[in-house]
Design a protein around this motif. Sequence first.
Motif, mmCIF file in Angstrom:
data_model
loop_
_atom_site.group_PDB
_atom_site.id
_atom_site.type_symbol
_atom_site.label_atom_id
_atom_site.label_comp_id
_atom_site.label_asym_id
_atom_site.label_seq_id
_atom_site.Cartn_x
_atom_site.Cartn_y
_atom_site.Cartn_z
ATOM 1 N N ILE A 4 -78.305 53.286 -22.167
ATOM 2 C CA ILE A 4 -79.460 54.175 -21.652
ATOM 3 C C ILE A 4 -80.215 53.574 -20.553
ATOM 4 C CG2 ILE A 4 -81.691 55.212 -22.336
ATOM 5 C CD1 ILE A 4 -80.140 56.176 -24.904
ATOM 6 N N GLN A 5 -80.466 52.341 -21.019
ATOM 7 C CA GLN A 5 -81.472 51.537 -19.750
ATOM 8 C C GLN A 5 -80.759 51.205 -18.310
ATOM 9 O OE1 GLN A 5 -81.989 47.915 -22.030
ATOM 10 N NE2 GLN A 5 -83.876 48.608 -23.016
ATOM 11 N N TYR A 13 -86.680 58.383 -28.064
ATOM 12 C CA TYR A 13 -86.037 57.042 -27.542
ATOM 13 C C TYR A 13 -87.249 55.956 -27.649
ATOM 14 C CZ TYR A 13 -83.982 53.692 -24.523
ATOM 15 O OH TYR A 13 -83.439 52.317 -23.966
ATOM 16 N N ILE A 19 -78.452 51.807 -26.685
ATOM 17 C CA ILE A 19 -79.801 51.566 -26.063
ATOM 18 C C ILE A 19 -79.582 50.773 -24.667
ATOM 19 C CG2 ILE A 19 -81.746 49.927 -26.237
ATOM 20 C CD1 ILE A 19 -81.725 50.397 -29.349
ATOM 21 N N ALA A 28 -84.480 57.317 -19.529
ATOM 22 C CA ALA A 28 -84.791 56.421 -20.473
ATOM 23 C C ALA A 28 -86.420 56.447 -20.834
ATOM 24 C CB ALA A 28 -84.676 54.832 -20.477
ATOM 25 N N THR A 30 -87.462 60.953 -24.403
ATOM 26 C CA THR A 30 -86.190 61.420 -24.452
ATOM 27 C C THR A 30 -85.447 61.376 -25.726
ATOM 28 O OG1 THR A 30 -85.531 60.500 -22.235
ATOM 29 C CG2 THR A 30 -83.728 60.623 -23.884
ATOM 30 N N ASP A 71 -80.510 54.865 -16.704
ATOM 31 C CA ASP A 71 -82.142 55.028 -16.133
ATOM 32 C C ASP A 71 -82.021 54.784 -14.637
ATOM 33 O OD1 ASP A 71 -84.738 55.883 -16.816
ATOM 34 O OD2 ASP A 71 -85.240 54.115 -15.932
#
Length: 462
Positions: A391-392, A344, A388, A402, A406, A395
């Motif tokens: 994923i943020q 990531y 993206i 994140a 990862t 987190d």
Amino acid sequence: MKKNVVIVGAGPAGIFTALEMLNKGSKKSIMILEKGRAIENRRCPKEVTGQCVNCQPCHITTGFSGAGAFSDGKLSLSYEVGGDLPQLIGEDNAQETINYADKIYLDFGADSKIEGIGSEEEVKAIRKRAIKAGLKLVDCPIRHLGTEKAQDIYEAIEKHLQANGVEIMFSCECVDIIVEDGRCAGVIASDGKKEFSIEAGSVVIAAGRRGADWLDRLCDRHNVAHEPGIVDVGVRVEVRNEIMEHVNSVLYESKLIGYPNPYKDKVRTFCQNPGGFVSQENYDDNLAVVNGHSYKDLKSGNTNLAILVSHHFREPFDKPMVYARKVGELTNMLGAGRIMVQRYGDILDGKRTWERELARSNVKPTLTDAVAGDITAGLPYRTMTDIINFIQALDHVVPGFAAAETLLYSPEIKFYSNRVKMDKDFNTSMPGLYCLGDSSGWTRGLMMASAMGVLMGRLLTA
């Protein structure tokens, strides 16, 4: 050859159609056509070779019980998870049928333990973090069969069907349906050497995700009413168990949904595998896609899950599965025919991942023959942006998710976009033809497909 009922596909929907017909005392002759092998003969050579050898058909996605025998073997016990069947038959009916199908799994040896219940206060805390992050938590009770235990359960069901008169033709593919006077009157099958016809009063197509594209073409050929639905394109994410430890213990599988900026596409987690292993599946024309599974006993140090972006297409383009296949083919090409994996942090830095960087990371790939590279060169910009940003957000729910190390594997694609139009009794626009399970576009996953099969079995017995 003539049968009362021909079922195309020995996945959960087809299996439970035949099983319920037996349970209801049906005397109709039943034949199941299955492209793959009997479950006791399904063996992935990768267990020995260490690398995928591109079996055709793939032993992981074809054979008795379909991909279910080599999946993580999770049964979602809520009507809120598993597709849109409740919209067709009603939520109460869907839940009652799920409960009924669950008892059948228990009768054939499923673990009585249910994951994801008994920790209401901790679930509330996780939901609170999800809400703050702009995500929705769907907490669903899970019965985890486990990959190896699922195979035992389905083998017991296979032997039960055969012992009670259900004829199963393995390594036998449905080539087409027979249409007479506007009605489906049987199928044309092939055993790889010759084609032959099977007359049938009822034809049930339950071809699974692998057969979704084939069913789409079949519907076009015979003017069976259907419409493009959605296709999910995304990645398989892998992190250390320590990152997911709390969520794994409370929920086992955290189903999270979001609509991240700027596109507001639906993005969701799917198929979470605590202590699991990332795996590869092969579709027709050597298309390699990534998946994940988890055993009851054998555990890894990682947790993997899918992050999927839903894609809708309308005019002038209405072939979502064609689009998804092209994305997969491009990613396969960049990976020299293998699954690609990228860290990531490297994605955020705008660089590819190198093997030497994976070797010194805390997160070691459980798909050992995945090739380090740049998945962003294959996935569309919009899809990658959705992933993206999701994923943020995730987190905030699972701190550390994140992290730079990862792993993201690509491509993960779910082929179930074609939706066959039908009424609540599963009648399609062609009399005598029924379409079930994931290939029909109405279900997603083992339990909902099993429930749809139960209802079909009852309708064919009545």
